[in-house]
Design an enzyme around this catalytic site. Structure first.
Site, mmCIF file in Angstrom:
data_model
loop_
_atom_site.group_PDB
_atom_site.id
_atom_site.type_symbol
_atom_site.label_atom_id
_atom_site.label_comp_id
_atom_site.label_asym_id
_atom_site.label_seq_id
_atom_site.Cartn_x
_atom_site.Cartn_y
_atom_site.Cartn_z
ATOM 1 N N ASP A 44 0.206 15.836 -31.213
ATOM 2 C CA ASP A 44 -0.150 16.600 -30.033
ATOM 3 C C ASP A 44 1.068 16.844 -29.139
ATOM 4 O O ASP A 44 1.975 16.023 -29.092
ATOM 5 C CB ASP A 44 -1.218 15.831 -29.243
ATOM 6 C CG ASP A 44 -2.067 16.735 -28.396
ATOM 7 O OD1 ASP A 44 -2.198 17.916 -28.737
ATOM 8 O OD2 ASP A 44 -2.599 16.254 -27.378
ATOM 9 N N ASN A 89 -9.999 23.800 -33.719
ATOM 10 C CA ASN A 89 -8.853 24.664 -33.432
ATOM 11 C C ASN A 89 -9.146 26.150 -33.628
ATOM 12 O O ASN A 89 -8.404 27.004 -33.111
ATOM 13 C CB ASN A 89 -7.655 24.278 -34.302
ATOM 14 C CG ASN A 89 -6.972 23.004 -33.849
ATOM 15 O OD1 ASN A 89 -6.258 22.361 -34.621
ATOM 16 N ND2 ASN A 89 -7.186 22.594 -32.597
#
Length: 222
Positions: A2, A50
């Site tokens: 991330d 996503n």
């Protein structure tokens, strides 16, 4: 993995620049892991959530997958690495699926190191699919509902052929699982770092491994 977007934003760059820098970090860590004695490394590359991102960002991510991650296949193969995938990756675009299938097949015989990539993966979705498979077996009379055990559920998960998870690392200061390996994380150790993924390197990985080595794993026994 991330922090790609925040890394790019801090440098006033487009988000895709952060993702490209993230690919460089993947390359560094995949090379470093076997040297450090890590036998299996799982990277959460693209989650089932996503797809909700802006269409241009999803397109950029798919382009990176095609032209960068898969381009590393020759190096993976020569390094004795075996590629495995978890998630509903076969639901991705046909050309991506074909390339992934070829990569899996061409590295199947390698045994020095296993690289597992989570694509179109979500821990809840994985458990739902496992439950659906077992429910279908109950409906066909193959098993009774009362016979379903933790071992049977594990056998239906995407990770059925993989070793138990020892350590989950999350970059960029986030301290949550974000739908990653929910079942498998039951007794995994967790380690969080403020380092953004594009800046993640062998030194940070070593720090995580050294912290893990100091943990006492009791598995609820005491």
């Amino acid at each position: 993995m991330d922090g790609n977007g925040r890394w790019a934003k801090a440098r006033r760059l487009p988000r895709v620049a952060g993702h490209r820098a993230g690919v460089d970090a993947v390359r560094r860590i995949v090379r470093a892991a076997p040297r450090m004695g890590i036998e299996t490394l799982t990277l959460y590359a693209f989650s089932s959530e996503n797809w909700r991102r802006p269409a241009d960002e999803v397109s950029d991510l798919m382009s990176l997958l095609r032209h960068h991650l898969l381009a590393e296949l020759e190096e993976l193969d020569s390094a004795g690495a075996r590629l495995s995938l978890i998630g509903d990756w076969r639901a991705m675009k046909p050309d991506v699926v074909e390339r992934l299938e070829n990569a899996i097949e061409s590295t199947r015989g390698n045994d020095r190191f296993r690289l597992v990539v989570a694509l179109n993966y979500g821990g809840q979705d994985e458990i739902v699919r496992a439950a659906q498979h077992l429910a279908a077996r109950v409906a066909m009379g193959e098993i009774a509902a009362a016979e379903i055990s933790a071992e049977m559920i594990e056998a239906e998960l995407d990770t059925a052929e993989l070793p138990p998870v020892d350590l989950i690392i999350r970059s960029s200061g986030e301290q949550r699982l974000s739908n990653f390996l929910l079942w498998q994380a039951a007794y995994a150790e967790m380690w969080f770092t403020p380092v953004l993924w594009p800046d993640f390197d062998e030194a940070v990985l070593r720090e995580a491994i050294e912290a893990f080595a100091q943990r006492e794993r009791r598995y609820g026994g005491r």
